[in-house]
Motif scaffolding. Structure first.
Motif, short mmCIF file in Angstrom:
data_model
loop_
_atom_site.label_atom_id
_atom_site.label_comp_id
_atom_site.label_asym_id
_atom_site.label_seq_id
_atom_site.Cartn_x
_atom_site.Cartn_y
_atom_site.Cartn_z
N GLU A 64 40.61 25.48 26.38
CA GLU A 64 41.49 25.04 27.23
C GLU A 64 41.50 26.33 28.31
O GLU A 64 41.26 26.26 29.62
CB GLU A 64 42.77 24.55 27.09
N LYS A 65 41.59 27.46 27.67
CA LYS A 65 41.57 28.68 28.62
C LYS A 65 40.72 28.89 29.33
O LYS A 65 40.23 29.32 30.25
CB LYS A 65 42.02 29.73 27.68
N ASN A 66 39.20 28.88 28.53
CA ASN A 66 37.94 28.86 29.22
C ASN A 66 37.72 27.96 30.31
O ASN A 66 37.17 28.31 31.39
CB ASN A 66 36.67 28.75 28.14
N ARG A 67 38.03 26.85 30.13
CA ARG A 67 37.92 25.86 31.39
C ARG A 67 38.93 26.25 32.64
O ARG A 67 38.26 26.25 33.73
CB ARG A 67 38.21 24.57 30.86
N THR A 68 40.11 26.67 32.46
CA THR A 68 41.05 27.09 33.25
C THR A 68 40.25 28.39 33.95
O THR A 68 40.12 28.55 35.17
CB THR A 68 42.31 27.51 32.75
N GLY A 69 39.75 29.31 33.23
CA GLY A 69 39.10 30.58 33.77
C GLY A 69 37.89 30.01 34.57
O GLY A 69 37.68 30.71 35.75
N LYS A 70 37.20 29.15 34.37
CA LYS A 70 36.03 28.57 35.11
C LYS A 70 36.37 28.04 36.13
O LYS A 70 35.84 28.28 37.33
CB LYS A 70 35.08 27.78 34.27
N LYS A 71 37.50 27.32 36.13
CA LYS A 71 37.92 26.73 37.57
C LYS A 71 38.62 27.70 38.45
O LYS A 71 38.16 27.53 39.62
CB LYS A 71 39.05 25.69 37.11
N TYR A 101 36.81 28.46 42.24
CA TYR A 101 37.75 28.31 43.52
C TYR A 101 37.65 29.55 44.14
O TYR A 101 37.61 29.53 45.30
CB TYR A 101 39.14 28.22 43.06
N VAL A 102 37.68 30.55 43.49
CA VAL A 102 37.61 32.11 44.13
C VAL A 102 36.12 32.18 44.81
O VAL A 102 36.27 32.64 45.95
CB VAL A 102 37.93 33.33 42.92
N ILE A 103 35.06 31.89 44.12
CA ILE A 103 33.74 31.87 44.74
C ILE A 103 33.84 31.07 45.84
O ILE A 103 33.12 31.42 46.99
CB ILE A 103 32.87 31.65 43.65
N THR A 104 34.17 29.83 45.68
CA THR A 104 34.10 28.83 46.99
C THR A 104 34.73 29.26 48.33
O THR A 104 34.56 28.96 49.17
CB THR A 104 34.51 27.56 46.40
N SER A 105 36.18 29.89 47.66
CA SER A 105 36.94 30.37 48.74
C SER A 105 36.39 31.46 49.51
O SER A 105 36.32 31.67 50.91
CB SER A 105 38.23 30.70 48.34
N LEU A 106 35.69 32.41 48.77
CA LEU A 106 34.94 33.58 49.54
C LEU A 106 33.73 33.07 50.49
O LEU A 106 33.68 33.55 51.38
CB LEU A 106 34.54 34.43 48.36
#
Length: 284
Positions: free
Chosen positions: A2-9, A13-18
């Protein structure tokens, strides 16, 4: 896990925001430059101040002086109205014609249906510029030069729009149409009372695509609408930029005005646009 999925999300989001911020840079720079004089534009060009509005003591005549001067130098309002009539006319008639064609290809069994679909799709690879000469000759012989009819009619039918409607309607439940037929509804009644209201996403998608394509048209309006009273905004901008002396602040103001309609259309229809793109490729 679950932590891996959250980290990927979070990373996504950071990449798409940039990326969103990077893509917005030219738009922000254009708007901020439209508020400045030429000296300020070139002064701020190499610093982050290019993306900030000018200070009140750095400008004369107010923040919107460039907009006032741009509208005074050329008939921008007329150019904008011509473009709105041109694009909205294509959208209205195009939605009717292309949606009906897509509906026919998705629902009716008629001879050589797949052949005609292939022909329609094949026209997408033909450069529009290659047919402008015979198209102009036809429009000229019909007496449509320097008319809205000559601008609009040749581009009502659109192969890409027909394909989008066809793909979307393949996934539309037939049960609703069959129920309407049992109730005595005609084929046109089914289309306008059931199909159209329930397929807003694809209509919005096609409307946005047509608006962006034809709002930015340059060559065809340049050929057909050579009178000043019929110039569209893109032709008007080119005329404005070639009119000495070139004032870049006023040019940026005119470009900003030309960009606003596209932003408004996309903001109001973006929800349907995403839904339409998600559904059009669901079936072959």
């Amino acid at each position: 896990m679950e932590k891996n999925r959250t980290g990927k999300k979070i990373l996504l989001y950071v990449i798409t925001s940039l990326l969103a911020v990077i893509f917005l840079f030219p738009l922000v720079w254009m708007i901020m430059s439209s508020l400045k004089g030429d000296l300020l534009i070139f002064r701020d060009m190499t610093s982050f101040r290019a993306f900030l509005p000018p200070l009140p003591n750095e400008i004369d005549g107010g923040y919107f002086q460039n907009y006032v001067m741009a509208f005074e130098r050329v008939n921008l309002m007329r150019y904008i109205m011509n473009s709105l009539i041109y694009t909205i006319g294509i959208i209205i008639f195009g939605l009717i014609v292309n949606s009906m064609a897509g509906y026919a290809l998705a629902r009716f069994n008629f001879p050589f249906r797949n052949f005609w679909l292939a022909v329609i799709i094949a026209t997408l690879i033909i450069p529009p510029e290659s047919i402008f000469l015979p198209l102009y000759v036809l429009v000229f012989n019909l007496g449509w030069v320097n008319t809205y009819t000559g601008l609009i009619v040749p581009f009502i039918a659109n192969a890409f729009a027909i394909f989008l409607f066809r793909q979307f309607l393949l996934d539309f439940p037939r049960e609703l149409e069959e129920a309407a037929k049992i109730d005595g509804c005609s084929q046109l009644g089914i289309f306008f009372k059931i199909i159209v209201p329930l397929t807003k996403p694809v209509f919005a998608t096609v409307a946005i695509v047509l608006f962006i394509n034809h709002w930015n048209d340059f060559l065809w309006p340049l050929v057909v609408a050579n009178d000043d009273s019929m110039r569209t905004i893109q032709i008007g901008l080119q005329y404005f930029m070639n009119q000495p002396p070139v004032q870049w602040g006023q040019v940026m103001a005119a470009l900003t005005v030309a960009t606003v309609p596209m932003l408004i259309i996309f903001i109001f229809l973006q929800r349907y646009y995403v839904q339409g793109l998600a559904h059009t490729g669901s079936k072959n």
